[in-house]
Scaffold this motif. Structure first.
Motif, short mmCIF file in Angstrom:
data_model
loop_
_atom_site.label_atom_id
_atom_site.label_comp_id
_atom_site.label_asym_id
_atom_site.label_seq_id
_atom_site.Cartn_x
_atom_site.Cartn_y
_atom_site.Cartn_z
N LEU A 153 77.57 82.29 13.22
CA LEU A 153 78.15 83.57 12.79
C LEU A 153 77.18 84.38 11.92
O LEU A 153 77.37 85.58 11.75
N LEU A 154 76.15 83.73 11.38
CA LEU A 154 75.15 84.47 10.62
C LEU A 154 74.42 85.49 11.49
O LEU A 154 73.82 86.44 10.99
N ALA A 175 72.46 91.85 1.42
CA ALA A 175 71.67 91.15 0.40
C ALA A 175 72.54 90.71 -0.76
O ALA A 175 72.42 89.57 -1.26
N ALA A 176 73.43 91.58 -1.21
CA ALA A 176 74.29 91.26 -2.34
C ALA A 176 75.19 90.07 -2.02
O ALA A 176 75.35 89.15 -2.85
N GLN A 180 67.35 85.45 4.27
CA GLN A 180 66.60 86.53 4.93
C GLN A 180 67.14 87.92 4.61
O GLN A 180 66.35 88.86 4.42
N PRO A 181 68.46 88.14 4.54
CA PRO A 181 68.97 89.49 4.26
C PRO A 181 68.54 90.05 2.90
O PRO A 181 68.61 91.26 2.69
N SER A 238 78.78 92.87 10.91
CA SER A 238 78.25 92.54 9.59
C SER A 238 79.27 91.82 8.70
O SER A 238 78.90 90.96 7.90
N ILE A 239 80.55 92.16 8.85
CA ILE A 239 81.58 91.51 8.03
C ILE A 239 81.66 90.03 8.36
O ILE A 239 81.86 89.18 7.48
N PHE A 240 81.48 89.70 9.61
CA PHE A 240 81.45 88.29 10.02
C PHE A 240 80.24 87.59 9.38
O PHE A 240 80.35 86.45 8.90
#
Length: 221
Positions: free
Chosen positions: A54-55, A101-102, A91-92, A60-62
């Motif tokens: 799922l990464l 990232a947050a 990585q993000p 993006s919410i997933f």
């Protein structure tokens, strides 16, 4: 006779619901899977690889929730599946999405709390925010604020703290007031407090001696 609803049923329904066309259903199921990973991580852990996949989900919410779920599973990761995944996991932080990232940085703090031996690796990954490229400079400054908050949560577990302190000190000149404030609070908590403690120890040693024996000054003649 009514069948009892079990946590295994909840897990199965959660996975099934992720494919629902209605946003309310699929996001509700995703939220419940995340909650289940907090409450019963050992039940969710067998699906570890599913959450890793799922990464890379197009939604993006997933991806954000998968990061938090994997972090929650760190408590029961006795086979150390997370450790080789950290490069991909962090990585993000390098951008370009500030929210991604947050989420990852806050999730990293959860991992560090569960597995302190990974604290140095996680801190190094978070510190890459300093050279990350986001959509705007303001996004980068917001992300740095999240980095400081995440590092604060496991700073005591980081063996090499000097790089973290140096990074936070640089943020005293950050153009974003909220980020400057976070840097000031961090340094007051971890650096200033440590300095006061060290000064108190030195004073105590001068007065009592290294063996803990009170030094009585000789009377002046």
């Amino acid at each position: 006779m009514t069948a009892l609803w079990t946590e295994n049923d909840r897990l199965a329904v959660g996975w099934a619901g992720l494919d629902a066309p209605a946003a309310r259903v699929k996001y509700g199921c995703l939220k419940d899977l995340r909650r289940l990973s907090e409450e019963e991580p050992q039940l969710v852990y067998p699906d570890f690889e599913k959450f890793v996949r799922l990464l890379d989900h197009p939604n993006s919410i997933f991806r954000w929730n998968a990061a938090h779920i994997l972090a929650n599973l760190a408590r029961v990761d006795h086979t150390r599946k997370l450790e080789p995944l950290l490069g991909k996991f962090l990585q993000p932080v390098g951008g370009p999405q500030m929210i991604a990232a947050a989420n990852v940085m806050q999730a990293a703090a959860v991992i560090a709390a569960a597995q302190p031996r990974l604290a140095d690796t996680l801190a190094a990954g978070i510190l890459t925010v300093g050279r990350a490229k986001y959509e705007t400079e303001e996004c980068r400054n917001v992300a740095i604020g999240h980095a400081i908050q995440a590092l604060d949560r496991f700073f005591a577990s980081i063996p090499r703290q000097r790089a973290v302190v140096s990074f936070v000190r640089r943020q005293l000149d950050n153009p974003r007031p909220a980020t400057r404030s976070k840097a000031e609070k961090f340094l007051k908590k971890w650096v200033d407090a440590e300095k006061k403690t060290a000064d108190a120890r030195r004073m105590c040693t001068r007065r009592w001696g290294p063996a803990g024996i009170l030094k009585i000054p000789r009377p002046t003649q």
